[in-house]
Design an enzyme around this catalytic site. Structure first.
Site, PDB file in Angstrom:
ATOM      1  CG  ASN A  24      46.449  43.109  38.255  1.00 37.83           C
ATOM      2  OD1 ASN A  24      46.473  43.713  39.649  1.00 37.83           O
ATOM      3  ND2 ASN A  24      47.681  42.359  38.192  1.00 37.83           N
ATOM      4  CG  HIS A 127      44.934  46.828  42.826  1.00 40.72           C
ATOM      5  ND1 HIS A 127      45.468  45.965  44.004  1.00 40.72           N
ATOM      6  CD2 HIS A 127      46.178  46.084  41.649  1.00 40.72           C
ATOM      7  CE1 HIS A 127      46.157  44.836  43.333  1.00 40.72           C
ATOM      8  NE2 HIS A 127      46.412  44.931  42.442  1.00 40.72           N
ATOM      9  CG  HIS A 137      53.159  44.927  39.642  1.00 38.72           C
ATOM     10  ND1 HIS A 137      52.580  44.215  39.064  1.00 38.72           N
ATOM     11  CD2 HIS A 137      53.720  43.656  40.553  1.00 38.72           C
ATOM     12  CE1 HIS A 137      53.000  43.113  39.282  1.00 38.72           C
ATOM     13  NE2 HIS A 137      52.528  42.814  40.139  1.00 38.72           N
ATOM     14  CG  HIS A 168      49.786  46.177  41.658  1.00 40.73           C
ATOM     15  ND1 HIS A 168      49.164  45.127  40.856  1.00 40.73           N
ATOM     16  CD2 HIS A 168      51.005  46.506  41.291  1.00 40.73           C
ATOM     17  CE1 HIS A 168      49.432  45.347  39.261  1.00 40.73           C
ATOM     18  NE2 HIS A 168      50.287  46.399  39.576  1.00 40.73           N
ATOM     19  CB  VAL A 169      53.778  46.268  45.674  1.00 41.31           C
ATOM     20  CG1 VAL A 169      55.671  45.176  45.899  1.00 41.31           C
ATOM     21  CG2 VAL A 169      54.519  46.544  44.093  1.00 41.31           C
ATOM     22  CG  HIS A 170      51.949  40.054  45.446  1.00 40.77           C
ATOM     23  ND1 HIS A 170      52.165  38.483  44.865  1.00 40.77           N
ATOM     24  CD2 HIS A 170      51.380  40.257  45.297  1.00 40.77           C
ATOM     25  CE1 HIS A 170      50.844  38.895  44.162  1.00 40.77           C
ATOM     26  NE2 HIS A 170      50.410  39.772  44.212  1.00 40.77           N
TER      27      HIS A 170
END
Length: 218
Positions: A24, A127, A137, A168-170
């Site tokens: 993104n 992603h 997310h 995407h998810v940290h």
């Protein structure tokens, strides 16, 4: 983009093979051309099924729900690669994913070429994760992720994919096999937003951690 890219160039990426996929943060719609992913498309080179096809009418309908309208097909958007014992399929949730889309047609044909005798592992890259237990997310809240999951996940299950790698998810998380497919979230490289440490109650998570930056975990 240039300073970020130079950091990779100077710290060894020019000497090591990398497979990259768009996320993104790479969308960055250009107001003059109407195209998206311009810096990503210019800097990163990937395997290609065929030259990229990019529409000039990219539209952000809602950033909060990841609702986009636009087309970035082939090129570095989605592709396949065979490296050692693995056959990779790289996917993109931020282009068209509906039934009859170019990405669906390509994925069907790519999965039909998997030769387990030569590449015993089938690995998907995307992603945004299809399955995870972070508070942030969740796919139910992101329209682009929903579209890709609805299209791609049944095909990956039918092809007996071994696992799906996503970011995407940290944080890091290892999900128990779902319909035979294991999901790894390796977004703990992080960014300025920091790591994520809030989780939902779930019995599908085998290990999860938002405590450390890096790549890889148990």
């Amino acid at each position: 983009w240039d300073s970020f890219g130079r950091m990779f160039d100077e710290d060894g990426c020019a000497e090591l093979p990398w497979l990259v996929i768009p996320g993104n943060h790479e969308i960055e719609p250009d107001m003059l051309s109407g195209q998206a992913f311009l810096p990503y498309r210019r800097r990163w080179k990937t395997p290609e099924v065929q030259p990229e096809q990019v529409a000039s009418d990219f539209e952000v309908r809602n950033w909060a729900t990841y609702d986009f309208k636009g087309r970035f097909d082939f090129g570095g958007s989605f592709y396949g690669a065979r490296i050692g014992p693995a056959h990779f399929v790289a996917l993109n949730p931020y282009t068209e994913t509906h039934a009859g889309s170019a990405q669906q047609a390509w994925l069907r044909s790519e999965l039909a070429t998997v030769a387990r005798g030569e590449t015993p592992f089938l690995i998907a890259l995307t992603h945004a994760p299809f399955r995870h237990t972070s508070v942030k997310h969740q796919s139910a809240e992101e329209i682009a992720t929903q579209g890709l999951q609805r299209m791609a996940e049944p095909l990956l299950i039918d092809a007996r994919a071994d696992f799906v790698l996503s970011g995407h998810v940290h944080a890091y998380e290892r999900i128990a096999p779902v319909s035979g497919v294991r999901h790894f979230i390796v977004g703990n490289g992080g960014n300025l937003e920091g790591l994520y440490g809030e989780w939902l109650e779930s019995n599908i998570s085998e290990y999860r951690s938002g405590e450390h930056y890096g790549w890889g975990a148990p």
